[in-house]
Design an enzyme around this catalytic site. Structure first.
Site, PDB file in Angstrom:
ATOM      1  N   ASP A   1       0.857  -1.192   0.000  1.00 44.95           N
ATOM      2  CA  ASP A   1       0.000   0.000   0.000  1.00 44.95           C
ATOM      3  C   ASP A   1       0.888   1.236   0.000  1.00 44.95           C
ATOM      4  O   ASP A   1       2.020   1.187   0.489  1.00 44.95           O
ATOM      5  CB  ASP A   1      -0.854   0.035   1.277  1.00 44.95           C
ATOM      6  CG  ASP A   1      -2.060  -0.888   1.223  1.00 44.95           C
ATOM      7  OD1 ASP A   1      -2.358  -1.428   0.142  1.00 44.95           O
ATOM      8  OD2 ASP A   1      -2.702  -1.070   2.278  1.00 44.95           O
TER       9      ASP A   1
ATOM     10  N   ARG B   1      -1.509  -0.883  -8.389  1.00 39.90           N
ATOM     11  CA  ARG B   1      -2.871  -0.427  -8.070  1.00 39.90           C
ATOM     12  C   ARG B   1      -2.851   1.095  -8.166  1.00 39.90           C
ATOM     13  O   ARG B   1      -2.030   1.743  -7.520  1.00 39.90           O
ATOM     14  CB  ARG B   1      -3.274  -0.834  -6.653  1.00 39.90           C
ATOM     15  CG  ARG B   1      -4.614  -0.239  -6.213  1.00 39.90           C
ATOM     16  CD  ARG B   1      -4.841  -0.318  -4.704  1.00 39.90           C
ATOM     17  NE  ARG B   1      -4.879  -1.660  -4.209  1.00 39.90           N
ATOM     18  CZ  ARG B   1      -4.492  -1.982  -2.957  1.00 39.90           C
ATOM     19  NH1 ARG B   1      -4.036  -1.057  -2.127  1.00 39.90           N
ATOM     20  NH2 ARG B   1      -4.541  -3.227  -2.559  1.00 39.90           N
TER      21      ARG B   1
END
Ligand SMILES: Cc1cc2nc3c(=O)[nH]c(=O)nc-3n(C[C@H](O)[C@H](O)[C@H](O)COP(=O)(O)OP(=O)(O)OC[C@H]3O[C@@H](n4cnc5c(N)ncnc54)[C@H](O)[C@@H]3O)c2cc1C
Length: 303
Positions: free
Chosen positions: A123, A179
């Site tokens: 992340d 992402r």
């Protein structure tokens, strides 16, 4: 303004009240809760990515505990045959305290996932974490080419350059896998686009760059115009289904999620769970003060 004031006061609200709101956005506190939520999503033809809540720790003993918890999670999830992978926040493993140990812990977790043929994604946290997170990604990508991905934030002015600078990591047998998100942290205007229109325009530019350069795209957004923009690019570049997926957060816009799945697109839901749900929830609420009305409603309903 009223919502904003309430959202600032949220950390002082009784946890029971915050839970009334949080339970729709968090799978629960235990691994079993996460398994139950993941199985329900898998039955809807939706993949998951699992996230143990907790970030920005203060001591390396907390980092070691987080490593242990993730190792146990990976083993349990693999045994339960869930269709899912793992999301890791570098600050949970001590990025801002001891980068070397943080790298070792993240490497161990990537190796564990890789031993099951699975994948972990790093992340992206706030801007002080970006350089080090990219560096960790680079090193892990060289060692585990098929098992590691990264998040990039379209609101950061540096992102298009970061994307370009990582193309050297492409390999014929292992996609680069990013992402793409708008970005959730409050960043200064000197380094981040602030206006909705600018962020969306850069999001689509970055996505187009990924499609043009054969990068696997995890399109993480609930924003209808962006989803449409992404669908138009998929159409324009004739991107095959196995070269992208959509991603959404647990409990957010389930109707849009189902529509995309019904139309044959791959979909993955980010499933956060764990004991540290209070901090995650108050952050989500601060980001989205409009949701304070749910809390007020819960308060009135309880009353
Ligand atoms: C799978 C996934 C992983 C993510 N990982 C990261 C990361 O690693 N780093 C990072 O900085 N950011 C991450 N984000 C968050 C992201 O940066 C955005 O803050 C978030 O997705 C909201 O932006 P949006 O694109 O949905 O558009 P927005 O314009 O913010 O939202 C569009 C619409 O979606 C709905 N919506 C959006 N968010 C919520 C919410 N929380 N609750 C209820 N409704 C909502 C609302 O209806 C809103 O009008 C992630 C998001 C997703 C989906």
């Amino acid at each position: 303004m009223f919502h904003k004031i309430i959202s600032q006061a949220l950390p002082y609200f009784p946890p029971k009240l915050i839970w009334q709101f949080s339970k729709s956005y968090i799978a629960g506190t235990t691994t079993q809760d996460a398994i139950n939520a993941s199985k329900a999503l898998n039955r809807e033809n939706v993949m998951v990515t699992l996230d143990i809540l907790g970030e920005f720790i203060k001591t390396m003993s907390q980092a070691a505990k987080n490593r242990d918890d993730y190792l146990a999670l990976i083993r349990t999830i693999e045994a339960a045959a869930i269709n899912g992978n793992y999301s890791l926040k570098p600050s949970m493993f001590g990025l801002l305290i001891d980068k070397k140990t943080c790298f070792e812990y993240m490497r161990e977790l990537t190796a564990e996932a890789a031993s099951h043929g699975n994948f972990v994604r790093i992340d992206m946290e706030d801007s002080p974490c970006v350089d080090d997170s990219i560096d960790i990604f680079r090193r892990l990508k060289q060692e585990f080419p098929r098992n590691i991905g990264l998040v990039l934030q379209a609101y950061l002015k540096r992102t298009s350059g970061d994307l370009e600078s990582m193309l050297d990591l492409r390999r014929d047998d292992a996609d680069l896998n990013f992402r793409l998100v708008k970005g959730v942290y409050v960043e200064p205007a000197a380094i981040a686009y602030k206006a909705y229109k600018d962020i969306n325009a850069h999001y689509l530019e970055d996505l187009e760059f990924m499609f043009k350069n054969n990068v696997y795209a995890a399109i993480a957004t609930h924003d209808t115009p962006l989803i449409q923009g992404a669908l138009d690019l998929i159409d324009q570049y004739q991107v095959p289904k196995e070269k992208y997926e959509f991603q959404m957060l647990y409990g957010v816009t389930p109707k849009k999620r189902r529509e995309l799945v019904q139309n044959g697109h791959r979909m993955r839901v980010y499933v956060p769970f764990g004991e540290q749900w209070f901090g995650y929830s108050t952050r989500r609420l601060k980001e989205n003060p409009a949701m304070v009305r749910h809390i007020l409603k819960a308060l009135v309903d309880k009353g």
